[in-house]
Scaffold this motif. Structure first.
Motif, PDB file in Angstrom:
ATOM      1  N   UNK A 116      23.239  73.619  50.482  1.00  0.00           N
ATOM      2  CA  UNK A 116      23.445  72.423  50.126  1.00  0.00           C
ATOM      3  C   UNK A 116      24.436  71.934  48.999  1.00  0.00           C
ATOM      4  N   UNK A 117      24.561  73.212  48.251  1.00  0.00           N
ATOM      5  CA  UNK A 117      25.720  72.974  46.958  1.00  0.00           C
ATOM      6  C   UNK A 117      27.214  73.083  47.755  1.00  0.00           C
ATOM      7  N   UNK A 118      27.156  73.818  48.569  1.00  0.00           N
ATOM      8  CA  UNK A 118      28.441  73.946  49.318  1.00  0.00           C
ATOM      9  C   UNK A 118      28.564  72.603  50.089  1.00  0.00           C
ATOM     10  N   UNK A 119      27.663  72.082  50.542  1.00  0.00           N
ATOM     11  CA  UNK A 119      28.215  70.959  51.346  1.00  0.00           C
ATOM     12  C   UNK A 119      28.537  69.552  50.333  1.00  0.00           C
ATOM     13  N   UNK A 120      28.014  69.745  49.230  1.00  0.00           N
ATOM     14  CA  UNK A 120      28.099  68.838  47.979  1.00  0.00           C
ATOM     15  C   UNK A 120      29.674  68.824  47.368  1.00  0.00           C
ATOM     16  N   UNK A 121      30.010  70.115  47.343  1.00  0.00           N
ATOM     17  CA  UNK A 121      31.434  70.440  46.844  1.00  0.00           C
ATOM     18  C   UNK A 121      32.494  70.403  47.893  1.00  0.00           C
TER      19      UNK A 121
END
Length: 108
Positions: free
Chosen positions: A28-33
């Motif tokens: 979910x962090x990679x989706x955010x960035x």
């Protein structure tokens, strides 16, 4: 190219404080960035020598280390000393009722 990605990752962590999310995952962090998760992991590993979870925990630990400084702002030195003594007595006595007089002294 990786430096631009590292900047996005760092801005998300420091500016947006993504590390405060208890459910934060690499996915979910990679989706955010908007960077693929394998690339986020690779960049963090190569630039910081940490895996993703240690990278996140580093930010969490640094924020926790700042709490005492914010807590003590505006508190007199006398009150700080009394609080320190109270903590020591609490640890020594371990919830014993024999420190009623100490409690009265510390809280006045």
């Amino acid at each position: 190219m990786y430096d631009d990605y590292l900047t996005k990752i760092t801005v998300q962590m420091e500016g947006e404080k993504a590390y405060r999310n208890p459910d934060l995952t690499l996915q979910n962090f990679s989706e955010k960035v908007k960077i693929p998760s394998y690339l986020v992991s690779k960049i963090i590993n190569s630039k910081t020598d940490l895996n993703f979870y240690n990278f996140v925990n580093k930010y969490r630990i640094e924020e926790v280390k700042e709490i005492p400084y914010r807590f003590w702002q505006g508190v007199s030195l006398r009150r700080r000393a009394r609080f320190a003594v109270l903590l020591l007595l609490t640890n020594l006595i371990n919830n014993s009722n024999s420190c009623g007089l100490c409690w009265n002294w510390l809280t006045t």
